[in-house]
Write an enzyme that holds these catalytic residues in place. Structure first.
Site, mmCIF file in Angstrom:
data_model
loop_
_atom_site.group_PDB
_atom_site.id
_atom_site.type_symbol
_atom_site.label_atom_id
_atom_site.label_comp_id
_atom_site.label_asym_id
_atom_site.label_seq_id
_atom_site.Cartn_x
_atom_site.Cartn_y
_atom_site.Cartn_z
ATOM 1 N N THR A 10 30.741 37.842 44.332
ATOM 2 C CA THR A 10 31.680 37.489 45.396
ATOM 3 C C THR A 10 32.810 36.570 44.958
ATOM 4 O O THR A 10 33.710 36.288 45.753
ATOM 5 C CB THR A 10 30.929 36.820 46.565
ATOM 6 O OG1 THR A 10 30.178 35.703 46.083
ATOM 7 C CG2 THR A 10 29.991 37.811 47.248
ATOM 8 N N TYR A 148 24.265 23.835 29.058
ATOM 9 C CA TYR A 148 25.118 24.977 29.389
ATOM 10 C C TYR A 148 25.451 25.780 28.136
ATOM 11 O O TYR A 148 25.261 26.995 28.083
ATOM 12 C CB TYR A 148 26.407 24.505 30.074
ATOM 13 C CG TYR A 148 27.309 25.661 30.458
ATOM 14 C CD1 TYR A 148 27.096 26.355 31.634
ATOM 15 C CD2 TYR A 148 28.366 26.061 29.631
ATOM 16 C CE1 TYR A 148 27.899 27.438 31.989
ATOM 17 C CE2 TYR A 148 29.168 27.131 29.977
ATOM 18 C CZ TYR A 148 28.934 27.807 31.155
ATOM 19 O OH TYR A 148 29.732 28.877 31.492
ATOM 20 N N THR A 183 38.593 30.342 38.565
ATOM 21 C CA THR A 183 37.600 30.826 39.514
ATOM 22 C C THR A 183 37.100 29.642 40.336
ATOM 23 O O THR A 183 37.629 28.536 40.233
ATOM 24 C CB THR A 183 36.392 31.463 38.780
ATOM 25 O OG1 THR A 183 35.681 30.424 38.084
ATOM 26 C CG2 THR A 183 36.846 32.515 37.777
#
Length: 257
Positions: A10, A148, A183
């Site tokens: 999405t 990460y 984003t």
């Protein structure tokens, strides 16, 4: 016509994959946690491109969510031809500033979910003799940058290893390693981005086009921008100890504040 399943569909890179694949005539299985956003996305893509867009609400930080997506990937009557493992997130703060629960959740989403979904998808694809998997990693995989970066390094090594194991089966696998992309990623993690230079930002739609071109060429690793290819090439020439210091300072300068 083929079907693609996209996790984290999405927003950001996942949404860019959905737009690009729908425009190319692919039916979609859209996966995310927010049912309302999924339904809105499915309706928009169906109305614009005339494709079928299936909605699957799932939280990949849970076994239940992973199992639901894995079950869909294993369906033989409505097969998935392309899997985009895109779901992911960042944690704000240095090691020990982030809770252990959040660190383990990151490993669940970035590593365990990728492992289990790739397994489910490729088992079905190998039976049919065709298919593809794109596992979204990061250029952080190539530098020492905590959990990460370590999780994304795992994605790269895992994907390239499986690609070799399945060579000749008709199933292609590729690790996609973008840099900074405009984003919702940083906003969701509470990270500021005003200190990141404009030249470091990539466009999600252009990135996806380059990634799909690399997949079609049979590449198992895609760094889809000349700027980041040059940076990663330079990083290989720097001793690991020195690189750790550089990336730590760079992270404080260009990372979350």
């Amino acid at each position: 016509m083929t079907t693609a399943l996209i996790t984290g569909s999405t927003a950001g890179i996942g949404a860019a994959f959905a737009r690009r694949l729908a425009a190319g005539g692919h039916d979609l299985v859209l996966v995310a946690r927010d049912t309302k956003r999924l339904r809105e996305q499915a309706t928009e893509l169906h109305d614009r491109h005339g494709i079928e867009a299936e909605v699957l609400t799932a939280d990949l930080a849970t076994d239940t969510g992973i199992e639901a997506v894995a079950a869909r990937l294993g369906e033989r009557r409505s097969p998935v031809d392309l899997l985009i493992n895109n779901a992911g997130f960042g944690n704000k703060g240095r090691f020990l500033d982030v809770s252990m629960a959040d660190e383990l959740t990151m490993l669940k989403v970035h590593c365990e979910a990728v492992l289990r979904l790739t397994s489910a998808a490729t088992a079905a694809m190998r039976e049919r003799g065709r298919g593809g998997v794109v596992n979204v990693a990061s250029v952080a995989a190539f530098v020492p940058r905590g959990t990460y970066g370590a999780s994304k390094a795992w994605v790269v090594q895992f994907t390239q290893g499986v690609a070799k194991d399945l060579a000749g089966s008709g199933v292609r696998l590729m690790a996609l390693c973008p840099g900074f992309v405009r984003t919702e990623f940083h906003e969701r993690a509470g990270m500021g981005t005003d200190n990141i230079p404009n030249w470091m930002w990539l466009d999600a739609d252009k990135l996806v086009t380059a990634a799909l071109d690399d997949l079609a060429r049979g590449k198992s690793l895609s760094i889809p921008d000349p700027r980041y290819k040059a940076l990663m090439g330079a990083a290989k020439l720097v001793p690991r100890g020195m690189l750790g210091g550089i990336t730590s300072r760079t992270g404080r300068k260009y990372g979350p504040r």
